[in-house]
Design a protein around this motif. Structure first.
Motif, PDB file in Angstrom:
ATOM      1  N   PRO A  60       8.798  -2.533  -1.866  1.00  0.00           N
ATOM      2  CA  PRO A  60       7.476  -2.700  -1.147  1.00  0.00           C
ATOM      3  C   PRO A  60       7.608  -4.092  -0.278  1.00  0.00           C
ATOM      4  O   PRO A  60       8.291  -4.870  -0.795  1.00  0.00           O
ATOM      5  N   ALA A  61       6.754  -4.206   0.682  1.00  0.00           N
ATOM      6  CA  ALA A  61       6.188  -5.295   1.248  1.00  0.00           C
ATOM      7  C   ALA A  61       7.165  -6.190   1.855  1.00  0.00           C
ATOM      8  O   ALA A  61       7.136  -7.527   1.582  1.00  0.00           O
ATOM      9  N   GLU A  62       8.157  -5.912   2.470  1.00  0.00           N
ATOM     10  CA  GLU A  62       9.083  -6.496   3.093  1.00  0.00           C
ATOM     11  C   GLU A  62       8.780  -7.427   4.250  1.00  0.00           C
ATOM     12  O   GLU A  62       8.918  -8.519   4.591  1.00  0.00           O
ATOM     13  N   ALA A 116      -4.819   2.486   8.625  1.00  0.00           N
ATOM     14  CA  ALA A 116      -5.244   1.873   7.250  1.00  0.00           C
ATOM     15  C   ALA A 116      -5.960   0.728   7.464  1.00  0.00           C
ATOM     16  O   ALA A 116      -6.264  -0.005   8.563  1.00  0.00           O
ATOM     17  N   THR A 117      -6.560   0.178   6.004  1.00  0.00           N
ATOM     18  CA  THR A 117      -7.240  -1.131   6.055  1.00  0.00           C
ATOM     19  C   THR A 117      -6.231  -2.029   5.735  1.00  0.00           C
ATOM     20  O   THR A 117      -5.484  -2.209   4.611  1.00  0.00           O
ATOM     21  N   GLU A 118      -6.086  -3.079   6.609  1.00  0.00           N
ATOM     22  CA  GLU A 118      -5.370  -4.351   6.284  1.00  0.00           C
ATOM     23  C   GLU A 118      -6.126  -5.242   5.519  1.00  0.00           C
ATOM     24  O   GLU A 118      -7.322  -5.388   5.153  1.00  0.00           O
ATOM     25  N   ALA A 157      16.646  -0.553  -0.475  1.00  0.00           N
ATOM     26  CA  ALA A 157      15.902  -0.327   0.789  1.00  0.00           C
ATOM     27  C   ALA A 157      14.413  -0.742   0.754  1.00  0.00           C
ATOM     28  O   ALA A 157      13.635  -0.915  -0.312  1.00  0.00           O
ATOM     29  N   ASP A 158      13.829  -1.137   1.910  1.00  0.00           N
ATOM     30  CA  ASP A 158      12.193  -1.510   1.907  1.00  0.00           C
ATOM     31  C   ASP A 158      11.746  -0.245   2.637  1.00  0.00           C
ATOM     32  O   ASP A 158      12.123   0.678   3.275  1.00  0.00           O
ATOM     33  N   MET A 159      10.407  -0.220   2.242  1.00  0.00           N
ATOM     34  CA  MET A 159       9.338   1.100   2.450  1.00  0.00           C
ATOM     35  C   MET A 159       8.372   0.799   3.342  1.00  0.00           C
ATOM     36  O   MET A 159       7.673   1.589   3.614  1.00  0.00           O
ATOM     37  N   ASP A 160       8.091  -0.302   3.631  1.00  0.00           N
ATOM     38  CA  ASP A 160       6.594  -0.710   4.152  1.00  0.00           C
ATOM     39  C   ASP A 160       6.559  -0.537   5.753  1.00  0.00           C
ATOM     40  O   ASP A 160       7.753  -0.799   6.204  1.00  0.00           O
ATOM     41  N   ALA A 161       5.429  -0.412   6.326  1.00  0.00           N
ATOM     42  CA  ALA A 161       5.313  -0.224   7.859  1.00  0.00           C
ATOM     43  C   ALA A 161       4.567  -1.291   8.369  1.00  0.00           C
ATOM     44  O   ALA A 161       4.056  -2.395   7.665  1.00  0.00           O
ATOM     45  N   LEU A 162       4.254  -1.162   9.763  1.00  0.00           N
ATOM     46  CA  LEU A 162       3.653  -2.215  10.503  1.00  0.00           C
ATOM     47  C   LEU A 162       2.244  -1.739  11.153  1.00  0.00           C
ATOM     48  O   LEU A 162       2.000  -0.777  11.415  1.00  0.00           O
ATOM     49  N   PRO A 163       1.276  -2.800  11.310  1.00  0.00           N
ATOM     50  CA  PRO A 163       0.223  -2.339  12.045  1.00  0.00           C
ATOM     51  C   PRO A 163       0.400  -2.418  13.450  1.00  0.00           C
ATOM     52  O   PRO A 163      -0.335  -3.159  14.112  1.00  0.00           O
ATOM     53  N   GLN A 170       0.845  -1.080  -0.012  1.00  0.00           N
ATOM     54  CA  GLN A 170       0.086   0.069  -0.073  1.00  0.00           C
ATOM     55  C   GLN A 170       0.858   1.390   0.120  1.00  0.00           C
ATOM     56  O   GLN A 170       0.408   2.402   0.370  1.00  0.00           O
ATOM     57  N   GLU A 171       2.253   1.262  -0.405  1.00  0.00           N
ATOM     58  CA  GLU A 171       3.148   2.339  -0.256  1.00  0.00           C
ATOM     59  C   GLU A 171       2.857   2.999  -1.275  1.00  0.00           C
ATOM     60  O   GLU A 171       3.765   3.725  -1.907  1.00  0.00           O
TER      61      GLU A 171
END
Length: 428
Positions: A158-160, A111-113, A90-96, A46-47
């Motif tokens: 994305p999405a690591e 965000a919506t998982e 480099a990776d770009m995603d975050a965590l819930p 979702q980045e």
């Protein structure tokens, strides 16, 4: 430093000259870029905003920028004459995760998982720092073209966190559309003191596999369990029995972890539900043990369901995974030597294999290129020492209160990645 050759001295001179382009002004611009990413984290795949911000930051450089690779990935290509092709990732995603750092630029975003639930989002693993450091490194290398020759491929993945982003970029033609690297370099921020580097040779990060499991029972009244088939008891038996895999099926000379991180069933204490769900994760360090543990997990689940008299086979879905990240010994030795010559031997520390997992190694495996992956410290050295002296650990990655110290983590991350890249590029 003793026994330095003319070539080493020359290369070190060019490295230091290149790093003069990391000015106070550029550091503050990149820090503001980092703060913006931290305020607005995005979940895996979702980045979209992050990718736009990265592409915008790279537009001022003399490089080719392509977006939308593997969904939200960004690729930047710096061409500077004949020479090696070096990939920086480099990776770009975050965590819930709901942020609890107290920072002025803390995230309040939601965000919506994938399951459809609204969740808080936070850069609790430092991927915003990874992204900012790669933007900073590409900026330095773009401005210091007189110091090196070759091609740099900056990959913003994305999405690591669901270990799917690298494979998605490769499936989208990454290595057909862009130069194929001779080496893949990647780094991860850690709670260690800023300015230090942890490295390892051979298997460095564990393989990870996640499974979502549904056990099928037959619901009924809690007062009359004899007329039902209780999936909660079935799930409890599975959880207990899974722990015997590592304890009794894996040699003490091998390493593995089996974790049940999710167990969900029912809605009321006096109602036996129809189903129970489990989320299972395993970590291993070799393909053989990985296959053995996966097979054992499936065997245990099916056997416990059969022992309970289940009328329907369990549903087992392996949702995502990553292979063992292997640091190529020769490539790692070369990179570490370059970092030691620049930073000093005392700032580098060998590390044992780590139980965390990463899909950065998928890039190198896809084209037969060596991977070199290291950890760099992101904590203020004085604060780190004070915390340890009190017998406490600093906040760790994935915790709500984790965040690297913006400085010196940012500048040291740029310095380390730049030096590693220049170790492989041709010196001018």
């Amino acid at each position: 430093m003793p026994n330095r050759t003319d070539a080493q001295t020359c290369k070190e001179t060019y490295m230091r000259h290149a790093l003069t382009h990391w000015t106070a002004e550029l550091a503050e611009e990149t820090a503001e870029f980092y703060r913006d990413l931290h305020r607005h984290p995005e979940l895996s795949f979702q980045e979209h905003r992050t990718a736009r911000q990265v592409a915008q930051a790279l537009k001022r450089l003399d490089c080719e920028v392509t977006t939308g690779i593997g969904g939200t990935g960004v690729v930047a290509v710096l061409r500077n004459g004949d020479g090696p092709v070096v990939m920086l990732r480099a990776d770009m995603d975050a965590l819930p995760v709901e942020e609890a750092t107290g920072l002025s630029y803390a995230s309040t975003d939601k965000a919506t998982e994938p399951a459809g639930n609204e969740v808080p989002v936070m850069h609790a693993c430092g991927h915003d720092m990874h992204t900012a450091c790669l933007v900073g490194t590409l900026t330095v290398l773009s401005q210091a073209r007189e110091s090196w020759a070759g091609t740099v491929v900056g990959v913003f993945q994305p999405a690591e966190e669901v270990t799917g982003g690298a494979a998605a970029m490769i499936a989208d033609g990454l290595f057909e559309r862009f130069p194929v690297p001779e080496v893949v370099l990647a780094q991860h921020v850690s709670p260690a003191p800023a300015g230090t580097v942890g490295h390892g040779s051979g298997p460095f990060m564990a393989a990870s596999d996640s499974a979502q499991v549904t056990l099928f029972g037959r619901g009924g009244h809690g007062a009359s369990p004899q007329y039902a088939l209780d999936p909660v008891l079935m799930a409890a038996s599975v959880v207990v029995r899974l722990q015997g895999i590592v304890a009794r099926e894996i040699s003490m000379h091998e390493q593995a972890v089996v974790t049940v991180g999710r167990l969900q069933a029912g809605t009321k204490d006096n109602v036996i539900p129809d189903t129970a769900e489990l989320g299972i994760n395993i970590r291993t360090y070799s393909a053989q043990i990985r296959q053995k543990v996966r097979a054992a997990v499936e065997r245990v689940i099916r056997a416990e369901a059969a022992a309970a008299g289940a009328e329907r086979e369990p549903a087992i879905e392996w949702t995502h995974g990553a292979p063992v990240l292997v640091n190529d010994p020769e490539a790692t030795a070369r990179t570490v030597k370059g970092l030691e010559e620049h930073l000093g031997v005392e700032r580098l520390t060998p590390l044992p294999p780590m139980p965390a997992s990463e899909d950065a190694g998928v890039f190198g495996e896809a084209v037969g290129a060596p991977t070199v992956y290291w950890m760099w410290g992101g904590s203020d050295p004085e604060e780190f020492s004070a915390t340890m002296a009190e017998g406490r650990m600093p906040p760790l990655n994935h915790r709500p209160d984790y965040a690297p110290a913006l400085e010196p983590a940012l500048s040291t991350g740029v310095e380390i990645m730049t030096v590693a890249a220049l170790t492989w590029l041709t010196a001018r």
